[in-house]
Design a protein around this motif. Structure first.
Motif, mmCIF file in Angstrom:
data_model
loop_
_atom_site.group_PDB
_atom_site.id
_atom_site.type_symbol
_atom_site.label_atom_id
_atom_site.label_comp_id
_atom_site.label_asym_id
_atom_site.label_seq_id
_atom_site.Cartn_x
_atom_site.Cartn_y
_atom_site.Cartn_z
ATOM 1 N N ALA A 189 0.754 -1.033 -0.025
ATOM 2 C CA ALA A 189 0.083 0.060 0.066
ATOM 3 C C ALA A 189 0.984 1.160 -0.283
ATOM 4 O O ALA A 189 0.645 2.130 -0.729
ATOM 5 C CB ALA A 189 -0.734 0.017 1.223
ATOM 6 N N ALA A 190 1.924 1.262 0.658
ATOM 7 C CA ALA A 190 2.707 2.390 0.707
ATOM 8 C C ALA A 190 3.484 2.643 -0.615
ATOM 9 O O ALA A 190 3.431 3.822 -1.004
ATOM 10 C CB ALA A 190 3.903 2.196 2.006
ATOM 11 N N LEU A 191 4.086 1.535 -1.177
ATOM 12 C CA LEU A 191 4.595 1.832 -2.339
ATOM 13 C C LEU A 191 3.527 2.226 -3.380
ATOM 14 O O LEU A 191 3.937 3.059 -4.126
ATOM 15 C CB LEU A 191 5.111 0.313 -2.993
ATOM 16 C CG LEU A 191 5.675 0.442 -4.302
ATOM 17 C CD1 LEU A 191 6.703 1.248 -4.627
ATOM 18 C CD2 LEU A 191 5.891 -1.015 -4.824
ATOM 19 N N GLN A 192 2.478 2.038 -3.297
ATOM 20 C CA GLN A 192 1.472 2.343 -4.496
ATOM 21 C C GLN A 192 1.245 3.996 -4.108
ATOM 22 O O GLN A 192 1.129 4.866 -5.165
ATOM 23 C CB GLN A 192 0.182 1.843 -4.455
ATOM 24 C CG GLN A 192 0.150 0.236 -4.830
ATOM 25 C CD GLN A 192 -0.911 -0.612 -4.189
ATOM 26 O OE1 GLN A 192 -2.063 -0.186 -3.784
ATOM 27 N NE2 GLN A 192 -0.986 -1.953 -4.444
ATOM 28 N N LEU A 193 0.974 4.237 -2.966
ATOM 29 C CA LEU A 193 0.702 5.792 -2.497
ATOM 30 C C LEU A 193 2.013 6.747 -2.817
ATOM 31 O O LEU A 193 1.558 7.651 -3.422
ATOM 32 C CB LEU A 193 0.214 5.835 -1.186
ATOM 33 C CG LEU A 193 -1.135 5.242 -0.897
ATOM 34 C CD1 LEU A 193 -1.547 5.101 0.320
ATOM 35 C CD2 LEU A 193 -2.176 6.445 -1.499
ATOM 36 N N PHE A 194 3.046 6.225 -2.354
ATOM 37 C CA PHE A 194 4.171 6.948 -2.531
ATOM 38 C C PHE A 194 4.537 7.256 -4.213
ATOM 39 O O PHE A 194 4.806 8.460 -4.372
ATOM 40 C CB PHE A 194 5.448 6.186 -2.081
ATOM 41 C CG PHE A 194 5.686 6.351 -0.609
ATOM 42 C CD1 PHE A 194 5.310 7.454 0.126
ATOM 43 C CD2 PHE A 194 6.113 5.067 0.137
ATOM 44 C CE1 PHE A 194 5.550 7.347 1.395
ATOM 45 C CE2 PHE A 194 6.328 5.215 1.389
ATOM 46 C CZ PHE A 194 5.957 6.278 2.203
ATOM 47 N N VAL A 195 4.275 6.183 -5.038
ATOM 48 C CA VAL A 195 4.431 6.440 -6.240
ATOM 49 C C VAL A 195 3.286 7.278 -6.876
ATOM 50 O O VAL A 195 3.472 8.041 -7.669
ATOM 51 C CB VAL A 195 4.482 5.064 -7.234
ATOM 52 C CG1 VAL A 195 4.322 5.333 -8.488
ATOM 53 C CG2 VAL A 195 5.839 4.004 -6.730
ATOM 54 N N GLU A 196 2.108 7.169 -6.521
ATOM 55 C CA GLU A 196 1.081 7.961 -6.836
ATOM 56 C C GLU A 196 1.064 9.438 -6.625
ATOM 57 O O GLU A 196 0.965 10.421 -7.182
ATOM 58 C CB GLU A 196 -0.228 7.421 -6.384
ATOM 59 C CG GLU A 196 -0.706 5.987 -7.079
ATOM 60 C CD GLU A 196 -1.784 5.562 -6.329
ATOM 61 O OE1 GLU A 196 -2.709 6.314 -5.466
ATOM 62 O OE2 GLU A 196 -2.367 4.495 -6.768
ATOM 63 N N LYS A 197 1.450 9.879 -5.234
ATOM 64 C CA LYS A 197 1.266 10.963 -4.650
ATOM 65 C C LYS A 197 2.841 11.704 -4.246
ATOM 66 O O LYS A 197 2.703 13.035 -4.086
ATOM 67 C CB LYS A 197 0.497 11.124 -3.287
ATOM 68 C CG LYS A 197 -1.000 10.477 -3.767
ATOM 69 C CD LYS A 197 -1.756 10.459 -2.299
ATOM 70 C CE LYS A 197 -2.159 11.699 -1.882
ATOM 71 N NZ LYS A 197 -3.160 12.075 -0.793
ATOM 72 N N GLY A 198 3.813 10.890 -4.119
ATOM 73 C CA GLY A 198 4.952 11.410 -3.594
ATOM 74 C C GLY A 198 5.251 11.071 -2.038
ATOM 75 O O GLY A 198 4.207 10.766 -1.539
ATOM 76 N N PHE A 199 6.200 11.283 -1.528
ATOM 77 C CA PHE A 199 6.543 11.117 -0.156
ATOM 78 C C PHE A 199 5.811 11.972 0.694
ATOM 79 O O PHE A 199 5.398 11.951 1.513
ATOM 80 C CB PHE A 199 8.079 11.187 -0.020
ATOM 81 C CG PHE A 199 8.360 10.850 1.338
ATOM 82 C CD1 PHE A 199 8.556 9.763 2.083
ATOM 83 C CD2 PHE A 199 8.765 12.010 2.449
ATOM 84 C CE1 PHE A 199 8.892 9.394 3.375
ATOM 85 C CE2 PHE A 199 8.923 11.847 3.604
ATOM 86 C CZ PHE A 199 9.000 10.460 3.952
ATOM 87 N N ALA A 200 6.252 13.466 0.318
ATOM 88 C CA ALA A 200 5.642 14.410 1.156
ATOM 89 C C ALA A 200 4.073 14.712 1.164
ATOM 90 O O ALA A 200 3.484 14.547 2.176
ATOM 91 C CB ALA A 200 5.845 15.864 0.552
ATOM 92 N N ALA A 201 3.405 14.371 -0.076
ATOM 93 C CA ALA A 201 2.004 14.237 0.119
ATOM 94 C C ALA A 201 1.413 12.888 0.598
ATOM 95 O O ALA A 201 0.037 12.993 0.805
ATOM 96 C CB ALA A 201 1.473 14.578 -1.252
ATOM 97 N N THR A 202 1.994 11.807 0.813
ATOM 98 C CA THR A 202 1.345 10.765 1.357
ATOM 99 C C THR A 202 1.189 10.812 2.749
ATOM 100 O O THR A 202 2.303 11.013 3.363
ATOM 101 C CB THR A 202 2.159 9.419 0.941
ATOM 102 O OG1 THR A 202 2.077 9.256 -0.311
ATOM 103 C CG2 THR A 202 1.659 8.171 1.689
ATOM 104 N N ARG A 203 0.319 10.527 3.462
ATOM 105 C CA ARG A 203 0.000 10.224 4.815
ATOM 106 C C ARG A 203 -0.171 9.052 5.431
ATOM 107 O O ARG A 203 -0.691 8.036 4.656
ATOM 108 C CB ARG A 203 -1.301 11.186 5.031
ATOM 109 C CG ARG A 203 -1.289 12.767 4.793
ATOM 110 C CD ARG A 203 -2.555 13.365 5.483
ATOM 111 N NE ARG A 203 -3.820 12.740 4.578
ATOM 112 C CZ ARG A 203 -4.784 12.289 5.176
ATOM 113 N NH1 ARG A 203 -4.857 12.089 6.400
ATOM 114 N NH2 ARG A 203 -5.918 11.948 4.343
#
Length: 228
Positions: A34-48
């Motif tokens: 889940a973290a990989l998907q969100l980091f790639v989709e939104k970037g590190f800063a924008a992922t909560r």
């Protein structure tokens, strides 16, 4: 003779307990996915972290049981998908039996299949985009991915030089010459490709780059064209 007794039913809470145990063991992997998907989709800063937990189907508190911060979660994602694979890749190099041209092509193709075609391909763009805001993340990536990657490519090139199949080179620049086309391919995939009508065939691009790296662009004299 009395008929055999049916097998004893499990204790009332045995099955749920087994399911809970399996679920607990699966949680770290589900959180990393889940973290990989969100980091790639939104970037590190924008992922909560709340988003990561929700996508993995757990609470934020459960996430923090495994990963105490978003930075540690990101590091675990990088280790799972990239940094943790260098032992495997170095072993493949040790056992490779082909010549240097075959090895270069094999490395480029295999990297694309195992990284470029997966969600992990977005990690490089993320780090390059946000390194200035998160220098600790950039330093981690440098140590865990870039430096081992450079050393692996150095081994590939040195193997060819030692076998007389590659001429002596400025090693540092030669390493970047192999890396640069692959970084371009990643950046294109995660930036221009979704919205640009001009498409790039990754395999065709990789084959062309391998040919350029191995043979250059000059037309060789007949006597030189047959040299190894």
């Amino acid at each position: 003779m009395a008929p055999p007794l049916p097998p004893a039913s499990p204790e009332p809470d045995a099955v749920p307990r087994q399911r809970r145990s399996r679920r607990k063991e699966a949680r770290p992997g589900e959180l990393l996915d889940a973290a990989l998907q969100l980091f790639v989709e939104k970037g590190f800063a924008a992922t909560r972290v709340e988003e990561v937990a929700a996508r993995a189907g757990v609470s934020k508190g459960t996430l923090f049981l495994y990963f105490p911060s978003k930075e540690e979660l990101f590091k675990a994602v990088v280790r799972e998908n990239l940094a943790g694979r260098f032992d495997e890749w170095n072993e493949e190099l040790d056992n490779f039996e082909g010549d240097s041209a075959e090895l270069v092509r094999y490395c480029l193709h295999t990297w694309w299949e195992r990284v470029g075609m997966t969600p992990a391909s977005g990690i490089t763009k993320l780090v390059m985009s946000e390194a200035g805001m998160f220098p600790e993340i950039a330093a981690f990536y440098q140590q865990e991915v870039i430096e081992p990657g450079h050393e692996l490519i150095r081994r590939v090139l040195q193997r060819g030089i030692d076998r007389g199949e590659i001429r002596p080179l400025s090693m540092e620049y030669a390493i970047y010459s192999l890396i640069a086309p692959m970084i371009f391919l990643l950046m294109w995939k995660h930036s221009m490709a979704p919205c640009c009508p001009a498409s790039i065939d990754p395999i065709g691009f990789i084959d062309n780059q391998a040919d350029l790296l191995l043979n250059g662009m000059r037309v060789l004299a007949p006597s030189a064209a047959h040299r190894p």
